[in-house]
Structures are given as C-alpha cells and as structure tokens.
Design a protein around this motif. Structure first.
Motif, PDB file in Angstrom:
ATOM      1  N   GLY A   1     119.869  16.197 -74.527  1.00 58.25           N
ATOM      2  CA  GLY A   1     121.286  16.202 -74.835  1.00 58.25           C
ATOM      3  C   GLY A   1     122.066  15.194 -74.018  1.00 58.25           C
ATOM      4  O   GLY A   1     121.574  14.683 -73.006  1.00 58.25           O
ATOM      5  N   TRP A   2     123.254  14.910 -74.492  1.00 61.41           N
ATOM      6  CA  TRP A   2     124.208  14.085 -73.764  1.00 61.41           C
ATOM      7  C   TRP A   2     125.451  14.924 -73.491  1.00 61.41           C
ATOM      8  O   TRP A   2     125.948  15.621 -74.381  1.00 61.41           O
ATOM      9  N   PHE A   3     125.932  14.811 -72.266  1.00 64.74           N
ATOM     10  CA  PHE A   3     127.151  15.469 -71.844  1.00 64.74           C
ATOM     11  C   PHE A   3     128.080  14.412 -71.272  1.00 64.74           C
ATOM     12  O   PHE A   3     127.660  13.303 -70.967  1.00 64.74           O
ATOM     13  N   ARG A   4     129.342  14.772 -71.111  1.00 68.52           N
ATOM     14  CA  ARG A   4     130.268  13.869 -70.439  1.00 68.52           C
ATOM     15  C   ARG A   4     131.264  14.662 -69.623  1.00 68.52           C
ATOM     16  O   ARG A   4     131.535  15.828 -69.908  1.00 68.52           O
ATOM     17  N   GLN A   5     131.780  13.997 -68.618  1.00 68.03           N
ATOM     18  CA  GLN A   5     132.789  14.609 -67.769  1.00 68.03           C
ATOM     19  C   GLN A   5     133.851  13.574 -67.430  1.00 68.03           C
ATOM     20  O   GLN A   5     133.555  12.554 -66.805  1.00 68.03           O
ATOM     21  N   ALA A   6     135.053  13.849 -67.859  1.00 68.55           N
ATOM     22  CA  ALA A   6     136.190  12.995 -67.555  1.00 68.55           C
ATOM     23  C   ALA A   6     136.850  13.490 -66.267  1.00 68.55           C
ATOM     24  O   ALA A   6     136.714  14.666 -65.905  1.00 68.55           O
ATOM     25  N   PRO A   7     137.579  12.624 -65.580  1.00 68.82           N
ATOM     26  CA  PRO A   7     138.245  13.025 -64.331  1.00 68.82           C
ATOM     27  C   PRO A   7     139.150  14.240 -64.538  1.00 68.82           C
ATOM     28  O   PRO A   7     139.959  14.265 -65.472  1.00 68.82           O
ATOM     29  N   GLY A   8     138.970  15.252 -63.700  1.00 71.12           N
ATOM     30  CA  GLY A   8     139.806  16.431 -63.770  1.00 71.12           C
ATOM     31  C   GLY A   8     139.454  17.402 -64.874  1.00 71.12           C
ATOM     32  O   GLY A   8     140.162  18.393 -65.085  1.00 71.12           O
TER      33      GLY A   8
ATOM     34  N   ASN B   1     130.140   4.582 -81.517  1.00 76.81           N
ATOM     35  CA  ASN B   1     130.951   3.635 -82.291  1.00 76.81           C
ATOM     36  C   ASN B   1     132.402   4.090 -82.334  1.00 76.81           C
ATOM     37  O   ASN B   1     132.702   5.257 -82.057  1.00 76.81           O
ATOM     38  N   SER B   2     133.266   3.178 -82.691  1.00 75.55           N
ATOM     39  CA  SER B   2     134.701   3.489 -82.818  1.00 75.55           C
ATOM     40  C   SER B   2     135.218   4.210 -81.582  1.00 75.55           C
ATOM     41  O   SER B   2     135.906   5.231 -81.671  1.00 75.55           O
ATOM     42  N   LEU B   3     134.889   3.666 -80.431  1.00 71.98           N
ATOM     43  CA  LEU B   3     135.257   4.330 -79.184  1.00 71.98           C
ATOM     44  C   LEU B   3     136.761   4.388 -78.996  1.00 71.98           C
ATOM     45  O   LEU B   3     137.494   3.478 -79.402  1.00 71.98           O
ATOM     46  N   LYS B   4     137.183   5.491 -78.389  1.00 79.06           N
ATOM     47  CA  LYS B   4     138.597   5.737 -78.129  1.00 79.06           C
ATOM     48  C   LYS B   4     138.819   5.854 -76.625  1.00 79.06           C
ATOM     49  O   LYS B   4     137.888   6.205 -75.882  1.00 79.06           O
ATOM     50  N   PRO B   5     140.032   5.617 -76.164  1.00 81.78           N
ATOM     51  CA  PRO B   5     140.306   5.772 -74.731  1.00 81.78           C
ATOM     52  C   PRO B   5     139.928   7.161 -74.209  1.00 81.78           C
ATOM     53  O   PRO B   5     139.492   7.286 -73.059  1.00 81.78           O
ATOM     54  N   GLU B   6     140.053   8.171 -75.036  1.00 85.33           N
ATOM     55  CA  GLU B   6     139.709   9.525 -74.589  1.00 85.33           C
ATOM     56  C   GLU B   6     138.206   9.763 -74.457  1.00 85.33           C
ATOM     57  O   GLU B   6     137.788  10.814 -73.991  1.00 85.33           O
ATOM     58  N   ASP B   7     137.400   8.796 -74.867  1.00 87.82           N
ATOM     59  CA  ASP B   7     135.953   8.891 -74.659  1.00 87.82           C
ATOM     60  C   ASP B   7     135.559   8.460 -73.247  1.00 87.82           C
ATOM     61  O   ASP B   7     134.393   8.603 -72.867  1.00 87.82           O
ATOM     62  N   LYS B   8     136.508   7.951 -72.510  1.00 90.38           N
ATOM     63  CA  LYS B   8     136.211   7.521 -71.138  1.00 90.38           C
ATOM     64  C   LYS B   8     135.727   8.708 -70.314  1.00 90.38           C
ATOM     65  O   LYS B   8     136.384   9.756 -70.254  1.00 90.38           O
ATOM     66  N   ALA B   9     134.572   8.550 -69.685  1.00 83.60           N
ATOM     67  CA  ALA B   9     133.975   9.624 -68.903  1.00 83.60           C
ATOM     68  C   ALA B   9     132.675   9.128 -68.287  1.00 83.60           C
ATOM     69  O   ALA B   9     132.204   8.039 -68.616  1.00 83.60           O
TER      70      ALA B   9
ATOM     71  N   GLU C   1     119.772   7.198 -66.842  1.00 83.21           N
ATOM     72  CA  GLU C   1     120.647   6.676 -67.893  1.00 83.21           C
ATOM     73  C   GLU C   1     120.984   5.213 -67.641  1.00 83.21           C
ATOM     74  O   GLU C   1     120.989   4.747 -66.500  1.00 83.21           O
ATOM     75  N   SER C   2     121.304   4.535 -68.720  1.00 82.26           N
ATOM     76  CA  SER C   2     121.794   3.162 -68.638  1.00 82.26           C
ATOM     77  C   SER C   2     122.624   2.868 -69.882  1.00 82.26           C
ATOM     78  O   SER C   2     122.600   3.641 -70.847  1.00 82.26           O
ATOM     79  N   GLY C   3     123.344   1.758 -69.837  1.00 82.62           N
ATOM     80  CA  GLY C   3     124.087   1.320 -71.013  1.00 82.62           C
ATOM     81  C   GLY C   3     125.583   1.524 -70.960  1.00 82.62           C
ATOM     82  O   GLY C   3     126.299   1.095 -71.858  1.00 82.62           O
ATOM     83  N   GLY C   4     126.057   2.172 -69.920  1.00 79.44           N
ATOM     84  CA  GLY C   4     127.494   2.360 -69.809  1.00 79.44           C
ATOM     85  C   GLY C   4     128.198   1.051 -69.486  1.00 79.44           C
ATOM     86  O   GLY C   4     127.557   0.036 -69.221  1.00 79.44           O
ATOM     87  N   GLY C   5     129.515   1.086 -69.552  1.00 78.41           N
ATOM     88  CA  GLY C   5     130.279  -0.115 -69.240  1.00 78.41           C
ATOM     89  C   GLY C   5     131.700  -0.007 -69.735  1.00 78.41           C
ATOM     90  O   GLY C   5     132.182   1.079 -70.064  1.00 78.41           O
ATOM     91  N   LEU C   6     132.355  -1.151 -69.765  1.00 79.39           N
ATOM     92  CA  LEU C   6     133.746  -1.250 -70.208  1.00 79.39           C
ATOM     93  C   LEU C   6     133.778  -1.853 -71.602  1.00 79.39           C
ATOM     94  O   LEU C   6     133.156  -2.883 -71.863  1.00 79.39           O
ATOM     95  N   VAL C   7     134.519  -1.200 -72.495  1.00 80.51           N
ATOM     96  CA  VAL C   7     134.611  -1.685 -73.871  1.00 80.51           C
ATOM     97  C   VAL C   7     136.030  -1.440 -74.369  1.00 80.51           C
ATOM     98  O   VAL C   7     136.705  -0.511 -73.908  1.00 80.51           O
TER      99      VAL C   7
ATOM    100  N   GLY D   1     120.510  13.706 -65.454  1.00 82.01           N
ATOM    101  CA  GLY D   1     120.471  12.378 -64.868  1.00 82.01           C
ATOM    102  C   GLY D   1     121.635  12.171 -63.918  1.00 82.01           C
ATOM    103  O   GLY D   1     122.448  13.070 -63.708  1.00 82.01           O
ATOM    104  N   GLN D   2     121.726  10.968 -63.379  1.00 76.09           N
ATOM    105  CA  GLN D   2     122.762  10.671 -62.400  1.00 76.09           C
ATOM    106  C   GLN D   2     124.081  10.264 -63.045  1.00 76.09           C
ATOM    107  O   GLN D   2     125.109  10.227 -62.373  1.00 76.09           O
ATOM    108  N   GLY D   3     124.040   9.961 -64.320  1.00 75.81           N
ATOM    109  CA  GLY D   3     125.246   9.616 -65.061  1.00 75.81           C
ATOM    110  C   GLY D   3     125.480   8.125 -65.166  1.00 75.81           C
ATOM    111  O   GLY D   3     125.031   7.345 -64.323  1.00 75.81           O
ATOM    112  N   THR D   4     126.192   7.745 -66.213  1.00 74.26           N
ATOM    113  CA  THR D   4     126.589   6.359 -66.414  1.00 74.26           C
ATOM    114  C   THR D   4     128.043   6.345 -66.888  1.00 74.26           C
ATOM    115  O   THR D   4     128.433   7.140 -67.737  1.00 74.26           O
ATOM    116  N   GLN D   5     128.816   5.445 -66.308  1.00 73.45           N
ATOM    117  CA  GLN D   5     130.251   5.418 -66.576  1.00 73.45           C
ATOM    118  C   GLN D   5     130.551   4.678 -67.868  1.00 73.45           C
ATOM    119  O   GLN D   5     130.058   3.562 -68.086  1.00 73.45           O
ATOM    120  N   VAL D   6     131.378   5.284 -68.697  1.00 76.88           N
ATOM    121  CA  VAL D   6     131.887   4.628 -69.900  1.00 76.88           C
ATOM    122  C   VAL D   6     133.408   4.564 -69.787  1.00 76.88           C
ATOM    123  O   VAL D   6     134.061   5.588 -69.581  1.00 76.88           O
TER     124      VAL D   6
END
Length: 120
Positions: A35-42, A84-92, A6-12, A111-116
């Motif tokens: 597919g795409w999955f996400r995991q937020a802290p906790g 698009n229209s990213l929200k703070p709760e999309d952080k993962a 994966e690539s393309g993650g970052g701070l927005v 994959g190894q994951g990418t941080q958003v």
C-alpha cells in the motif's frame, strides 16, 4: 528483515505527474499486500492506495480515484504509484507499506517516505 525503500518524489506543478516506486526486500514479495500512504503537515497519515498480493485487486481513497494508479511487479519486488493531475493538496510525505502477514491487509512494515510537493 523487511526493508522498503521509496523513490520518485519531488516538486511538480499542479496538473503534472510523478511516479513513485518502492522496492521491497527481506520476504517473498509476491505473498504480501502493498500500500501507499501519505501524511501532510499537521494531519494524520492516510491510506492512498492498496494492491492485493497478486495485483488483481486495488483500492483507492476517494481523494485520488481516477488520478492515481497503484501497480506492482512481483518479479522486481516493486510497487508503484502513478500520480497524475496532481493538486496542491496532494503535497505530503508518501510512504510505502507492506502487509504484516501473508495475504493480510493489516500493515506491519513501512518505508522511510518520499516527499511530494505540488506547486500551484
């Protein structure tokens, strides 16, 4: 050996956009669901979006419908997630996944994951 990168993650900032990419190798990409999955802290890992092997069918989690789009380019062995229209709760950490068997929807490779990170 299947490899997903994966690539393309970052701070927005909230309201902004990012596009994630995942390049796959090791098998005939065009025969496998992606597919795409996400995991937020906790929190548990959750499915975000799924695309069929041909790209003709897509599925989204309710939380991202209308904001995220999953696509694939079988010629480039790549799956994308336009966010698009990213929200703070999309952080993962966002993970790309590939089906275990041809045309099947059970995932067997990750994959190894990418941080958003989305700032408010």
């Amino acid at each position: 050996q299947v490899l997903l990168v994966e690539s393309g993650g970052g701070l927005v900032q909230a309201g902004g956009s990012l596009r994630l990419s995942c390049v796959a190798s090791g098998r005939a990409f065009s025969r496998y669901v992606m597919g795409w999955f996400r995991q937020a802290p906790g929190k548990d890992r959750e499915s975000v979006a799924t695309i069929s092997w041909s790209g003709s069918s897509t599925f989204y989690a309710d939380a991202v419908k209308g904001r995220f789009t999953i696509t694939r380019d079988n010629a480039k062995n790549t799956v994308y997630l336009q966010m698009n229209s990213l929200k703070p709760e999309d952080k993962a950490v966002y993970y790309c996944a590939q089906g275990r068997t041809r045309y099947g929807y059970d995932y067997g490779y990750w994959g190894q994951g990418t941080q958003v990170t989305v700032s408010s």
